[in-house]
Enzyme design. Structure first.
Site, mmCIF file in Angstrom:
data_model
loop_
_atom_site.group_PDB
_atom_site.id
_atom_site.type_symbol
_atom_site.label_atom_id
_atom_site.label_comp_id
_atom_site.label_asym_id
_atom_site.label_seq_id
_atom_site.Cartn_x
_atom_site.Cartn_y
_atom_site.Cartn_z
ATOM 1 N N TYR A 1 0.631 -11.872 -5.132
ATOM 2 C CA TYR A 1 1.429 -10.732 -4.662
ATOM 3 C C TYR A 1 2.186 -11.097 -3.389
ATOM 4 C CZ TYR A 1 2.428 -5.865 -3.277
ATOM 5 O OH TYR A 1 3.046 -4.694 -2.914
ATOM 6 N N ARG B 1 -6.849 1.714 -4.354
ATOM 7 C CA ARG B 1 -6.241 1.859 -3.030
ATOM 8 C C ARG B 1 -7.031 2.906 -2.255
ATOM 9 N NH1 ARG B 1 0.272 1.368 -3.683
ATOM 10 N NH2 ARG B 1 -0.004 1.868 -5.867
ATOM 11 N N VAL C 1 -6.741 5.451 -0.132
ATOM 12 C CA VAL C 1 -6.597 6.903 -0.074
ATOM 13 C C VAL C 1 -6.984 7.544 -1.415
ATOM 14 C CG1 VAL C 1 -4.995 8.812 0.276
ATOM 15 C CG2 VAL C 1 -4.830 6.794 1.725
ATOM 16 N N SER C 2 -6.431 7.001 -2.512
ATOM 17 C CA SER C 2 -6.757 7.579 -3.827
ATOM 18 C C SER C 2 -8.239 7.373 -4.143
ATOM 19 C CB SER C 2 -5.875 6.987 -4.918
ATOM 20 O OG SER C 2 -5.805 5.597 -4.803
ATOM 21 N N ASN C 3 -8.760 6.200 -3.797
ATOM 22 C CA ASN C 3 -10.187 5.919 -4.009
ATOM 23 C C ASN C 3 -11.073 6.976 -3.367
ATOM 24 O OD1 ASN C 3 -10.945 3.734 -5.477
ATOM 25 N ND2 ASN C 3 -11.600 2.516 -3.714
ATOM 26 N N ARG D 1 -5.797 1.135 9.449
ATOM 27 C CA ARG D 1 -4.620 1.153 8.580
ATOM 28 C C ARG D 1 -3.719 2.285 9.057
ATOM 29 N NH1 ARG D 1 -6.545 -2.846 7.325
ATOM 30 N NH2 ARG D 1 -6.919 -3.788 5.289
HETATM 31 N N1 LIG Z 1 2.552 2.081 -2.415
HETATM 32 C C1 LIG Z 1 2.503 1.280 -1.378
HETATM 33 O O1 LIG Z 1 1.780 1.549 -0.425
HETATM 34 C C2 LIG Z 1 3.370 0.047 -1.323
HETATM 35 C C3 LIG Z 1 3.274 -0.766 -0.185
HETATM 36 C C4 LIG Z 1 4.057 -1.910 -0.114
HETATM 37 C C5 LIG Z 1 4.934 -2.219 -1.127
HETATM 38 N N2 LIG Z 1 5.006 -1.420 -2.222
HETATM 39 C C6 LIG Z 1 5.936 -1.832 -3.290
HETATM 40 O O2 LIG Z 1 6.615 -0.719 -3.839
HETATM 41 C C7 LIG Z 1 6.785 -0.894 -5.240
HETATM 42 C C8 LIG Z 1 6.219 0.298 -5.980
HETATM 43 O O3 LIG Z 1 4.827 0.400 -5.694
HETATM 44 P P1 LIG Z 1 3.926 1.611 -6.234
HETATM 45 O O4 LIG Z 1 2.940 1.915 -5.194
HETATM 46 O O5 LIG Z 1 4.788 2.676 -6.754
HETATM 47 O O6 LIG Z 1 3.155 0.867 -7.416
HETATM 48 P P2 LIG Z 1 2.989 1.273 -8.945
HETATM 49 O O7 LIG Z 1 2.068 0.262 -9.548
HETATM 50 O O8 LIG Z 1 2.655 2.698 -9.082
HETATM 51 O O9 LIG Z 1 4.468 1.060 -9.500
HETATM 52 C C9 LIG Z 1 4.954 -0.160 -9.959
HETATM 53 C C10 LIG Z 1 5.697 0.107 -11.250
HETATM 54 O O10 LIG Z 1 6.257 -1.117 -11.736
HETATM 55 C C11 LIG Z 1 6.020 -1.214 -13.120
HETATM 56 N N3 LIG Z 1 6.049 -2.625 -13.476
HETATM 57 C C12 LIG Z 1 5.173 -3.587 -13.122
HETATM 58 N N4 LIG Z 1 5.552 -4.773 -13.627
HETATM 59 C C13 LIG Z 1 6.715 -4.542 -14.307
HETATM 60 C C14 LIG Z 1 7.586 -5.378 -15.041
HETATM 61 N N5 LIG Z 1 7.363 -6.694 -15.185
HETATM 62 N N6 LIG Z 1 8.678 -4.813 -15.605
HETATM 63 C C15 LIG Z 1 8.928 -3.476 -15.490
HETATM 64 N N7 LIG Z 1 8.115 -2.648 -14.810
HETATM 65 C C16 LIG Z 1 7.027 -3.177 -14.215
HETATM 66 C C17 LIG Z 1 4.687 -0.555 -13.323
HETATM 67 O O11 LIG Z 1 4.435 -0.150 -14.658
HETATM 68 C C18 LIG Z 1 4.789 0.627 -12.357
HETATM 69 O O12 LIG Z 1 5.359 1.748 -12.968
HETATM 70 C C19 LIG Z 1 6.119 -2.211 -5.616
HETATM 71 O O13 LIG Z 1 7.097 -3.223 -5.682
HETATM 72 C C20 LIG Z 1 5.192 -2.466 -4.449
HETATM 73 O O14 LIG Z 1 4.971 -3.836 -4.248
HETATM 74 C C21 LIG Z 1 4.238 -0.298 -2.355
#
Ligand SMILES: NC(=O)c1ccc[n+]([C@@H]2O[C@H](COP(=O)([O-])OP(=O)(O)OC[C@H]3O[C@@H](n4cnc5c(N)ncnc54)[C@H](O)[C@@H]3O)[C@@H](O)[C@H]2O)c1
Length: 316
Positions: A144, A185, A187-189, A210
């Site tokens: 990641y 994660r 918070v959800s956990n 955090r």
């Molecule tokens: N939520 C956070 O706290 C957080 C923090 C840092 C970065 N991010 C980044 O934000 C973005 C969204 O995160 P999130 O929390 O909504 O996660 P999430 O897992 O809910 O969403 C990711 C989405 O991407 C889709 N996906 C994964 N691989 C794929 C692929 N190869 N092709 C098409 N779709 C694909 C998944 O099905 C999912 O719907 C991610 O890139 C994540 O790295 C999130």
């Protein structure tokens, strides 16, 4: 009205982004392979005339006509991104190449959802964008962390080499309704464990800190970043700098849910950073942005969401 592609649009952040963009009158094409995203996150949008969904894996090329691309597709929680680490790196790296190639072909502006994980286990606190990070290239989180770092490199090379209009946003811990209930994660956990009356698992001593940003704050910053002048590329940190210990979070969740769950302690997973806090000086200066939803209020809204999901049936 713009034609906007959101990859990962059925996920937690992506579905909120689709909501916001449609509400602003844009045509949204949501692309997702449902690895961690869920249909129910976007069901309410399916009949909207401005919304369209396409099942697609971004590790394969995509040919569509759009004005802007928000590249969010990537599993974000350790449980999910470590499930198939090779696919995680492919999604970040091949996915970025495919989306940048698309942006180049159709001259679209493109935003990358990067992460605070590019800082690894930082020696600098809080982390400004100028900090290069301390990342283990061979550990279990590397698929990641390094995938996201390489995606940033690709974005900046497409900018330097092809003058693409890019925006790199480094997202810190974000929480809110539609988080995946089983993604581990924190918070959800805690909320799911508290609502079920299960033990609340704290990894380590709970004194690691955090900062948690509520999803609405994050999404409004994301749209603002896309709208910055073309000479602004980022990277730009977005998150809530107010720090809480994991222990304090657990106690708030217990109080707000009225749960009788016990706190139990387990060893810290490897490479887990002790402290993570965004320096958001650039976001303040560039966007005039600061988070506005206090943790307590955000937790209340998130707890209400999980309570409703529980009420709808056992399938969490
Ligand atoms: N939520 C956070 O706290 C957080 C923090 C840092 C970065 N991010 C980044 O934000 C973005 C969204 O995160 P999130 O929390 O909504 O996660 P999430 O897992 O809910 O969403 C990711 C989405 O991407 C889709 N996906 C994964 N691989 C794929 C692929 N190869 N092709 C098409 N779709 C694909 C998944 O099905 C999912 O719907 C991610 O890139 C994540 O790295 C999130």
């Amino acid at each position: 009205m713009k034609r906007i592609l959101v990859t990962g649009g059925a996920g937690f952040l992506g579905s909120h982004l689709c909501d916001q963009l449609v509400a602003r009158g844009h045509e949204v094409l949501c692309v997702d392979n449902f690895f961690t995203g869920r249909k129910e996150n976007i069901t309410h949008l399916n009949s909207h005339p401005l919304f369209e969904f396409m099942r697609h894996d971004i590790t394969f090329p995509l040919y569509v006509e759009v004005d802007e691309i928000y590249n969010l597709a990537c599993p974000a929680s350790p449980i999910h991104y470590q499930f198939d680490p090779v696919q995680t790196t492919k999604t970040s790296v091949h996915g970025a190449i495919n989306m940048l190639g698309l942006a180049k072909r159709v001259k679209a502006k493109i935003l990358q959802a990067s992460t605070s994980e590019v800082y690894g286990d930082p020696e600098v606190h809080p982390q400004p964008e100028s900090y290069w990070g301390r990342v283990n290239p061979t550990g279990v989180r590397s698929c990641y962390d390094e995938g996201k770092r390489c995606a940033e490199t690709l974005f900046f090379d497409y900018w330097r080499q092809h003058q693409l209009r890019i925006k790199v946003m480094r997202i810190f811990n974000t929480y809110g309704p539609r988080m995946h209930p089983n993604d581990g994660r924190v918070v959800s956990n805690f909320i799911v464990q508290a609502l079920r009356g299960d033990d609340i698992t704290i990894y380590g001593d709970g004194l690691q800190t955090r900062s948690f940003c509520y999803v609405d704050d994050l999404i409004s910053a994301m749209i603002q970043i896309m709208d910055t002048p073309d000479n602004f590329t980022g990277p730009i940190n977005i998150g809530n700098p107010t720090e809480f210990t994991i222990m304090a979070l657990a106690k708030s969740v217990l109080e707000l849910t009225g749960s009788k769950s016990r706190l139990i302690f387990k060893p810290l997973p490897s490479d887990d950073p002790r402290q993570r806090q965004p320096d958001i000086a650039l976001a303040k200066k560039m966007l005039g942005w600061t988070p506005s939803v206090p943790l307590r209020e955000g937790l209340e809204r998130t707890i209400a969401y999980f309570e409703q999901r529980f009420a709808r049936g056992p399938r969490l």
